[in-house]
Write a protein that holds these residues in place. Structure first.
Motif, mmCIF file in Angstrom:
data_model
loop_
_atom_site.group_PDB
_atom_site.id
_atom_site.type_symbol
_atom_site.label_atom_id
_atom_site.label_comp_id
_atom_site.label_asym_id
_atom_site.label_seq_id
_atom_site.Cartn_x
_atom_site.Cartn_y
_atom_site.Cartn_z
ATOM 1 N N VAL A 6 0.843 -1.203 0.000
ATOM 2 C CA VAL A 6 0.000 0.000 0.000
ATOM 3 C C VAL A 6 0.878 1.254 0.000
ATOM 4 C CG1 VAL A 6 -1.609 1.372 1.391
ATOM 5 C CG2 VAL A 6 -2.018 -1.072 1.069
ATOM 6 N N SER A 7 1.928 1.224 0.816
ATOM 7 C CA SER A 7 2.826 2.376 0.909
ATOM 8 C C SER A 7 3.484 2.688 -0.428
ATOM 9 C CB SER A 7 3.929 2.104 1.931
ATOM 10 O OG SER A 7 3.576 2.643 3.166
ATOM 11 N N LEU A 8 4.023 1.635 -1.064
ATOM 12 C CA LEU A 8 4.723 1.858 -2.338
ATOM 13 C C LEU A 8 3.753 2.384 -3.392
ATOM 14 C CD1 LEU A 8 7.113 -1.225 -2.446
ATOM 15 C CD2 LEU A 8 7.703 1.163 -2.017
ATOM 16 N N LYS A 9 2.532 1.827 -3.407
ATOM 17 C CA LYS A 9 1.526 2.266 -4.383
ATOM 18 C C LYS A 9 1.145 3.732 -4.135
ATOM 19 C CE LYS A 9 -2.760 0.656 -4.094
ATOM 20 N NZ LYS A 9 -3.901 -0.276 -4.220
ATOM 21 N N VAL A 10 0.826 4.036 -2.875
ATOM 22 C CA VAL A 10 0.394 5.401 -2.523
ATOM 23 C C VAL A 10 1.514 6.410 -2.814
ATOM 24 C CG1 VAL A 10 -0.125 6.917 -0.568
ATOM 25 C CG2 VAL A 10 -1.367 4.766 -0.845
ATOM 26 N N GLY A 65 4.225 6.054 -4.712
ATOM 27 C CA GLY A 65 4.591 6.091 -6.127
ATOM 28 C C GLY A 65 3.622 6.929 -6.940
ATOM 29 N N VAL A 66 2.327 6.660 -6.761
ATOM 30 C CA VAL A 66 1.320 7.410 -7.521
ATOM 31 C C VAL A 66 1.332 8.878 -7.102
ATOM 32 C CG1 VAL A 66 -1.168 7.695 -7.858
ATOM 33 C CG2 VAL A 66 -0.137 5.421 -8.018
ATOM 34 N N ALA A 67 1.446 9.126 -5.807
ATOM 35 C CA ALA A 67 1.463 10.512 -5.327
ATOM 36 C C ALA A 67 2.631 11.278 -5.945
ATOM 37 C CB ALA A 67 1.577 10.534 -3.798
ATOM 38 N N THR A 68 3.821 10.664 -5.974
ATOM 39 C CA THR A 68 5.004 11.352 -6.505
ATOM 40 C C THR A 68 4.876 11.607 -8.000
ATOM 41 O OG1 THR A 68 6.272 10.113 -4.866
ATOM 42 C CG2 THR A 68 7.522 11.310 -6.519
ATOM 43 N N LEU A 69 4.462 10.571 -8.745
ATOM 44 C CA LEU A 69 4.365 10.725 -10.205
ATOM 45 C C LEU A 69 3.316 11.758 -10.596
ATOM 46 C CD1 LEU A 69 4.794 7.097 -11.579
ATOM 47 C CD2 LEU A 69 6.385 9.022 -11.651
ATOM 48 N N GLY A 87 0.673 13.505 -1.665
ATOM 49 C CA GLY A 87 1.107 14.442 -2.707
ATOM 50 C C GLY A 87 1.153 15.876 -2.198
ATOM 51 N N VAL A 88 0.112 16.276 -1.457
ATOM 52 C CA VAL A 88 0.060 17.639 -0.921
ATOM 53 C C VAL A 88 1.215 17.864 0.051
ATOM 54 C CG1 VAL A 88 -1.256 19.187 0.586
ATOM 55 C CG2 VAL A 88 -2.415 17.938 -1.238
ATOM 56 N N MET A 89 1.481 16.872 0.893
ATOM 57 C CA MET A 89 2.558 17.012 1.874
ATOM 58 C C MET A 89 3.940 17.008 1.203
ATOM 59 S SD MET A 89 1.047 17.395 4.741
ATOM 60 C CE MET A 89 2.327 17.143 5.956
ATOM 61 N N ALA A 90 4.049 16.277 0.076
ATOM 62 C CA ALA A 90 5.348 16.168 -0.603
ATOM 63 C C ALA A 90 5.635 17.376 -1.497
ATOM 64 C CB ALA A 90 5.390 14.887 -1.442
ATOM 65 N N LEU A 91 4.570 18.073 -1.921
ATOM 66 C CA LEU A 91 4.721 19.154 -2.911
ATOM 67 C C LEU A 91 5.830 20.166 -2.582
ATOM 68 C CD1 LEU A 91 3.562 20.348 -5.570
ATOM 69 C CD2 LEU A 91 2.042 21.728 -4.148
ATOM 70 N N PRO A 92 5.831 20.770 -1.375
ATOM 71 C CA PRO A 92 6.876 21.781 -1.117
ATOM 72 C C PRO A 92 8.289 21.218 -1.209
ATOM 73 C CG PRO A 92 5.593 21.308 0.883
ATOM 74 C CD PRO A 92 4.874 20.658 -0.260
ATOM 75 N N GLY A 110 10.425 13.959 -2.464
ATOM 76 C CA GLY A 110 8.969 13.861 -2.425
ATOM 77 C C GLY A 110 8.523 12.435 -2.153
ATOM 78 N N PHE A 111 9.182 11.467 -2.820
ATOM 79 C CA PHE A 111 8.836 10.061 -2.620
ATOM 80 C C PHE A 111 9.078 9.644 -1.171
ATOM 81 C CE2 PHE A 111 9.921 5.481 -2.844
ATOM 82 C CZ PHE A 111 8.719 5.005 -3.352
ATOM 83 N N ALA A 112 10.224 10.054 -0.628
ATOM 84 C CA ALA A 112 10.545 9.699 0.753
ATOM 85 C C ALA A 112 9.529 10.327 1.712
ATOM 86 C CB ALA A 112 11.956 10.152 1.101
ATOM 87 N N LYS A 113 9.162 11.573 1.431
ATOM 88 C CA LYS A 113 8.178 12.250 2.278
ATOM 89 C C LYS A 113 6.814 11.554 2.174
ATOM 90 C CE LYS A 113 6.067 15.283 4.746
ATOM 91 N NZ LYS A 113 6.271 15.238 6.197
ATOM 92 N N ALA A 114 6.446 11.171 0.948
ATOM 93 C CA ALA A 114 5.155 10.514 0.736
ATOM 94 C C ALA A 114 5.109 9.174 1.474
ATOM 95 C CB ALA A 114 4.901 10.315 -0.760
ATOM 96 N N LEU A 115 6.242 8.467 1.491
ATOM 97 C CA LEU A 115 6.298 7.187 2.212
ATOM 98 C C LEU A 115 6.094 7.388 3.700
ATOM 99 C CD1 LEU A 115 9.300 5.090 0.844
ATOM 100 C CD2 LEU A 115 6.890 4.466 0.825
ATOM 101 N N GLY A 116 6.590 8.491 4.226
ATOM 102 C CA GLY A 116 6.573 8.703 5.660
ATOM 103 C C GLY A 116 5.372 9.477 6.160
ATOM 104 N N GLU A 117 4.516 9.926 5.243
ATOM 105 C CA GLU A 117 3.405 10.790 5.645
ATOM 106 C C GLU A 117 2.474 10.055 6.620
ATOM 107 O OE1 GLU A 117 1.347 13.595 6.562
ATOM 108 O OE2 GLU A 117 0.089 12.042 5.679
#
Lengths: 225, 199
Positions: free
Chosen positions: A11-15, A17-21, A97-102, A153-160
């Motif tokens: 779930v983490s990798l999917k969320v 990955g999609v969020a970053t792309l 995605g929102v959290m990774a954006l900045p 962004g990917f690292a942040k998205a994983l940790g959100e």
């Protein structure tokens, strides 16, 4: 590892990955506009992009819940085409995605600002259109910044954690990402082992991503003056 | 080739009027550093938008504030050899020379031969000496087959011997091509048999 742990990883990798792309084009467009254009309200756009960095994640999650809720403007728009992101992995991807954006915008913007724009002018005098200049000069020269932003962004998205927990809650197999699963395991007596394994895995993925980013960045800058 | 320039340009905090006209195969803009020569060259190339005035080269109007004409740089058909060469750091010498769409592999090879840089084709710009860098910049501009070539202090920071060699190469390889040569050394302009315009 137990199936529950594997589920959280997938779930983490999917969320993430999609969020970053999906955030990548938006992040680059914002970085480009902030680095290259002058317009009224630029400071406000800048602040809005960076708001998730300083806002408590719980507040970001709550705002997403209001916006994408049944009565929210975005929620109603999506409902009219039969889509809901509430309690779905797509919602978790939006929060990530929102959290990774900045974190994605910042290195891209720095790379665009640091780039020697006289090279773009030189390309134009050789007959290259604006698009060709962008594709053959600008993009390759700011590539290290794009890679750095994407990996961060990917690292942040994983940790959100916070925004996701509030916005889509922690549903195993749907929205329960690594940090949410770690939190869940810590609430149950006797599951500290699972929590520790997932924690180590989180560290491994984050560390691997950072090392990969540095390697790519070094490769990309090798030929620069 | 006829050049007719009468423009007002902004550079930093200064606003400056630049006007000159010429009609010779080689026109040289000479004058002290900071006199607006480079501004004039950039404006002609389409890289600096004047506040007012007009620019006509070879009978073609490239800029006319009153008529609302401003031909974009990539359609002006003017080659530029910049003072800082501006080679693309992420492209090999071969790819730099072949950047213009008009430059095919055979033309690139022939030009490299003519300029004595054939051995450098697979090198990266950062590994070139000052003189080599200028020659690649000259070749790259010529390979775009421009209607005229603009040169901004192309010999700056070269030792006397290399400067002389490069000047010969410019004179040779740009034969039959109208030149606009910006320099603070009138001697260079004399060597090219240029019509001098003082700025």
């Amino acid at each position: 590892m137990t199936p529950a742990e594997w589920q959280a990883i997938l779930v983490s990798l999917k969320v993430a990955g999609v969020a970053t792309l999906c955030t990548l084009p938006l992040a680059f467009a914002l970085a480009f506009v902030l680095a290259r254009r002058r317009f009224a309200g630029k400071a406000i756009v800048d602040a809005l992009v960076n708001l998730p960095l300083v806002l408590p994640p719980v507040v970001t999650g709550y705002l997403l819940l209001i916006a994408f809720g049944r009565d929210g403007p975005l929620g109603q728009a999506l409902a009219s085409v039969g889509v809901s992101v509430l309690f779905r992995w797509t919602g978790a991807a939006i929060a990530a995605g929102v959290m990774a954006l900045p974190l994605m915008v910042s290195p891209m913007r720095l790379a665009l600002e640091a780039m020697d724009r006289r090279l773009e002018a030189a390309a134009a005098t050789l007959g290259a259109s604006r698009w060709r200049v962008f594709a053959t000069i600008t993009l390759p020269l700011v590539l290290p910044g794009i890679i750095a932003g994407t990996v961060l962004g990917f690292a942040k998205a994983l940790g959100e954690f916070g925004a996701t927990a509030i916005f889509v809650s922690a549903i195993p197999g749907e929205t329960e990402t690594l940090p949410l699963a770690i939190n869940a395991f810590l609430q149950v007596p006797g599951r500290e082992g699972a929590a520790l394994r997932l924690a180590l895995l989180s560290i491994g993925i984050a560390f691997g991503a950072l090392v990969a980013a540095q390697w790519w960045q070094r490769r990309a800058v090798r030929h620069r003056a | 080739m006829s050049i007719d320039v009468a423009i007002t340009v902004r550079r930093g905090d200064f606003v400056r009027d630049i006007a000159f006209a010429g009609d010779a195969p080689v026109t040289a803009l000479v004058g002290p550093s900071g006199g607006g020569k480079t501004s004039a060259l950039l404006a002609i190339a389409g890289l600096l938008r004047p506040l007012a005035g007009h620019i006509r080269v070879g009978g073609r109007t490239l800029f006319d504030a009153a008529a609302g004409i401003d031909v974009p740089a990539h359609r002006r058909d003017l080659g530029v050899m910049f003072q800082e060469a501006r080679l693309f750091p992420h492209l090999s010498v071969r790819a730099n020379l072949g950047y213009a769409r008009r430059a095919g592999p055979a033309e690139v090879a022939a030009m490299a031969e003519r300029l004595g840089i054939a051995a450098l084709l697979d090198r990266w710009p950062r590994h070139l000496s000052g003189g080599e860098t200028r020659r690649v910049a000259l070749g790259r501009a010529l390979l775009a087959r421009p209607a005229a070539l603009l040169l901004d202090e192309p010999l700056a920071h070269l030792d006397a011997e290399r400067a002389k060699a490069l000047l010969l190469l410019i004179a040779e390889s740009a034969r039959n091509l109208p030149l606009l040569y910006v320099t603070h050394e009138p001697d260079e302009a004399m060597a090219l048999d240029a019509q001098l315009v003082a700025i």
